[in-house]
Scaffold this active site. Structure first.
Site, PDB file in Angstrom:
ATOM      1  CG  ASP A 261     -24.293 114.556  40.493  1.00 12.78           C
ATOM      2  OD1 ASP A 261     -24.495 113.368  40.208  1.00 12.78           O
ATOM      3  OD2 ASP A 261     -23.160 115.033  40.679  1.00 12.78           O
ATOM      4  CD  GLU A 262     -30.997 120.600  38.564  1.00 13.53           C
ATOM      5  OE1 GLU A 262     -32.029 121.304  38.596  1.00 13.53           O
ATOM      6  OE2 GLU A 262     -30.086 120.750  37.722  1.00 13.53           O
ATOM      7  NE  ARG A 263     -32.505 115.698  34.608  1.00 13.70           N
ATOM      8  CZ  ARG A 263     -32.035 115.676  33.373  1.00 13.70           C
ATOM      9  NH1 ARG A 263     -31.273 114.663  32.976  1.00 13.70           N
ATOM     10  NH2 ARG A 263     -32.304 116.658  32.535  1.00 13.70           N
TER      11      ARG A 263
END
Length: 405
Positions: A261-263
């Protein structure tokens, strides 16, 4: 440009011109967020960048009231219950802040420190940490990297040992965004001597006012100047074992999901500022004269800008394709790594080539191109460096080929 045409469409037009993943509600959220950024955040960015700090609690409270931190979080704890596409819509719009620091700081709370807590945390933990974070009353951090363990998450050394119903934590964490102002951190630690380094780790919510937690002075970084980044030290920090998120020993797998999700939000955050770099460079080149013509009349400048525009549009399309697949619960690890690799490389290419066209004017610190050049260099390093993304792509593709042999 395609970007300008899309953003100037009225919200009602989205029903006529169908977007790949956004609907009217996505555009409505983006419009509200855009107004807040223009009126309350961007007028202060230059001063916050100069001072090396922005007031996170003040900004987070405004964003919390708008619902930014509640998208795709459980309704029973104050969230909106939307799917991940709404997180991407928010991330894309937060990129309109006039620096990279604040979007990065905000995305830590929306999609780095809270997804595992939201999905796997106990009701107690979600009431204690998630609900006030969604409201913007608490600022959070994600604490995974250590001085000797960045992209190699399995190599962390911070350890939590059992002491009755409590945990005693010792170790340190590095590169902690929001670390100087955060109220709590989602911390990855070793909780057993299990030899499998993927099964001996747990994610723990740690209030940062707990005795034994120490923070370094903010680190002096190349870019992201107004985002406070520190090193955290844990010296016999004692917290209840009930602060473990989900199952003990599952922290590594939880964190890998958070990384995906961060990426993806990193990719989304980069779209608007890179488009802005291209747009402002076109305007500058149109006005700048050289050898009797404008810079924009030079074919090599036209070709360079055209290539950047095409690559940015391709990256945007890859992001939307990946998000659509994720919302359909497909495995998007390889697509996510591809998109993250692409935005990191493209951020370097766009900011470098646009700055080159600006020449000496682009070398001045008060130029937005200069700030973007410094801020977005981190995209090839943070959330998994380019080399790790290429490893993920290669390993995933190799496994798929072996299945067909």
């Amino acid at each position: 440009m395609a970007f300008l045409a899309r953003k100037t469409l009225p919200s009602s037009a989205s029903s006529t011109v169908k977007h790949m993943i956004y609907e009217d509600s996505h555009f409505a959220m983006q419009n509200s967020l855009s107004k807040l950024i223009k009126e309350k955040i961007n007028p202060n960015v230059a001063q916050w960048e100069k001072s090396g700090r922005y007031p996170a609690h003040f900004v987070f409270k405004m964003l919390g009231q708008l619902g930014v931190f509640a998208v795709n979080k459980p309704v029973e704890f104050g969230g909106t219950g939307r799917d991940f596409s709404m997180s991407i819509a928010v991330a894309e719009q937060i990129g309109s802040v006039d620096c990279g620091s604040i979007p990065m700081s905000v995305m830590v709370q929306t999609d780095m420190s809270t997804p595992a807590l939201s999905q796997f945390g106990s009701d107690f933990l979600r009431n204690r940490f998630l609900r006030p974070s969604m409201n913007g009353d608490l600022v959070s951090s994600i604490a995974v990297s250590e001085p000797h363990a960045g992209s190699d998450v399995s190599a962390i050394r911070t350890y939590a040992r059992r002491y009755g119903d409590d945990l005693i934590i010792n170790g340190s964490k590095m590169w902690i965004t929001n670390g100087d102002q955060a109220d709590w951190a989602c911390v990855l630690v070793n909780t057993s001597n299990e030899k499998n380094l993927h099964k001996n780790k747990s994610l723990i919510c740690i209030p940062l006012d707990t005795p034994g937690v120490h923070r370094s002075t903010p680190l002096d970084k190349l870019g992201m100047r107004s985002s406070d980044t520190v090193q955290l030290f844990f010296e016999d920090v004692r917290v209840p074992s009930s602060y473990i998120i989900g199952e003990e020993g599952r922290g590594f797998s939880y964190q890998m999901k958070q990384f995906n999700d961060e990426r993806l939000v990193t990719v989304a955050v980069g779209l608007l500022p890179l488009q802005k770099c291209i747009n402002e460079t076109i305007e500058y080149a149109r006005e700048r004269s050289i050898f009797g013509k404008t810079l924009l009349d030079q074919q090599y400048v036209q070709f360079r800008l055209a290539e950047l525009e095409a690559e940015l549009e391709a990256t945007r399309s890859l992001l939307y394709r990946t998000v659509l697949a994720r919302c359909q619960e497909q495995d998007v690890s390889m697509l996510t790594a591809m998109a993250k690799l692409k935005i990191g490389r493209l951020a370097r290419k766009v900011t470098d080539q646009c700055l080159q066209i600006w020449g000496g004017a682009g070398y001045l610190n008060d130029n937005g191109i200069s700030r973007a050049f410094r801020d977005f260099r981190i995209f090839s390093i943070g959330a998994g460096c380019d080399e790790v993304m290429m490893q993920i792509i290669h390993k995933t593709q190799s496994r798929r080929q072996q299945k067909h042999i």
